[in-house]
Enzyme design. Structure first.
Site, mmCIF file in Angstrom:
data_model
loop_
_atom_site.group_PDB
_atom_site.id
_atom_site.type_symbol
_atom_site.label_atom_id
_atom_site.label_comp_id
_atom_site.label_asym_id
_atom_site.label_seq_id
_atom_site.Cartn_x
_atom_site.Cartn_y
_atom_site.Cartn_z
ATOM 1 C CB ILE A 1 1.460 6.308 -45.064
ATOM 2 C CG1 ILE A 1 1.658 5.953 -46.534
ATOM 3 C CG2 ILE A 1 2.787 6.626 -44.423
ATOM 4 C CD1 ILE A 1 2.416 7.024 -47.322
ATOM 5 C CG ASP A 2 -3.581 6.707 -42.098
ATOM 6 O OD1 ASP A 2 -3.284 5.594 -41.623
ATOM 7 O OD2 ASP A 2 -3.711 7.740 -41.421
ATOM 8 C CE LYS A 3 -9.251 4.892 -50.267
ATOM 9 N NZ LYS A 3 -10.698 4.608 -50.225
ATOM 10 C CB THR B 1 -1.446 9.731 -45.454
ATOM 11 O OG1 THR B 1 -2.315 10.033 -44.360
ATOM 12 C CG2 THR B 1 -0.127 10.453 -45.254
ATOM 13 N NE ARG C 1 -6.125 10.868 -39.921
ATOM 14 C CZ ARG C 1 -6.881 9.885 -40.401
ATOM 15 N NH1 ARG C 1 -6.319 8.755 -40.802
ATOM 16 N NH2 ARG C 1 -8.179 10.032 -40.488
#
Length: 314
Positions: A140-142, A144, A242
């Site tokens: 998962i994104d930094k 998020t 997103r």
């Protein structure tokens, strides 16, 4: 043979069959690991070395596998606090805070989740592909927050990877998006690939290019100039929530890449110091790759998102 090598000995199961599959079932190692060890000349049948993974083998045949000690990971172990939701000898589930990068890369060689897991799981990692490292099956994104499952053994890594590949993992996100989606619930379909205009950005592309992606969304609460939505992933592509929510005109609040925050909300984000996309990986469910048990985990919204939602209710 080195002092730290481990010999696994036994007999092929009564059904016999293809060698790599039979050995994986008998030894607990993954088929990919079996093939790699075979290529290194570390597997023998009835005392004779074998190198052909597709060889048909009879049930009851004696085997020996010389498993070397897992090589140390390149990343360094760092004592970084972790919120552990579940852990056993096969896997670990963490609730990642926003701001923590998952994997070391150029520009982020340390201070990542992998560095933290190497410290937390030291001595417990059986060697994913022969290296003592945590098995990152998804990311998962930094910026998020939320739930992430990581394998500690080769077998768990392979079993989880299969479930992610066939989209049988249950994953739901909570997001605060601009405006009010119409309809309040629906499905967004659209292939996702790296943008031609900006290589750091993902984009919807025509079918036949990129990866097929499906997001099911529903509005949980209407807020002032915004909505709290749940997004259930049928697929798991980079930046999927997103990109998909932005594509229908309802980008995530605070998203620096895919959306422009409505002017009425901008002062609220500034006052709260909210500077990330409002996205939280809230739910994760799958079949445990070793025990076969159905497991399901829920993570409550973090404080920053709860505070943002409270502000937008007034």
């Amino acid at each position: 043979m080195g002092a730290y090598e481990n010999i696994i000995q036994g007999f092929i199961g009564s059904d016999g069959g293809r060698l790599d599959k039979a050995l994986a079932e008998a030894s607990g190692l993954s088929r990919e690991r079996i093939k790699a060890l075979m290529g290194e000349g570390r597997i023998s049948l009835a005392g004779k070395p074998v190198s052909q993974a597709s060889l048909k083998v009879s049930g009851g045949t004696a085997f020996a596998i010389d498993v070397p000690e897992a090589a140390p990971a390149e990343a360094v172990a760092q004592d970084i606090p972790l919120s552990v939701v579940f852990e056993d000898e096969y896997l670990i589930i963490v609730d990642k805070p926003a701001g923590l990068v998952v994997h070391p890369a150029a520009g982020n060689l340390d201070g990542t989740l992998v560095n933290a897991l190497l410290h937390h799981c030291r001595g417990q990692l059986s060697g994913i592909g022969g290296v003592a490292r945590p098995g990152i099956v998804h990311r998962i994104d930094k910026d998020t927050s939320g739930l992430l499952v990581v394998a500690k053994t080769d077998k768990a890594h392979e079993g989880l990877a299969v479930q992610f590949a066939d989209h049988s993992i249950a994953r739901a996100y909570r997001a605060v998006v601009s405006g009010r989606p119409i309809p309040l619930a629906g499905t967004v379909r659209g292939a996702i690939a790296r943008s031609n205009a900006n290589r750091k950005k993902m984009a919807l592309v025509e079918d036949g290019r990129g990866k097929h992606a499906v997001t099911h969304y529903r509005t949980l609460e209407s807020l002032k100039n915004a909505s709290l939505v749940e997004c259930r992933l049928e697929t798991g592509r980079t930046h999927q929530v997103r990109v998909h929510m932005s594509s229908i005109g309802h980008s995530l609040l605070g998203d620096p890449v895919y959306g422009r925050t409505p002017s009425a909300i901008r002062p609220i984000l500034q006052r709260l110091g909210f500077s990330r996309q409002a996205l939280h990986a809230a739910e994760l469910g799958f079949v445990h790759p070793v025990t076969g048990e159905n497991v399901h985990f829920i993570s409550p919204l973090p404080d920053d998102m709860r505070t943002l939602i409270d502000e937008l209710r007034h």
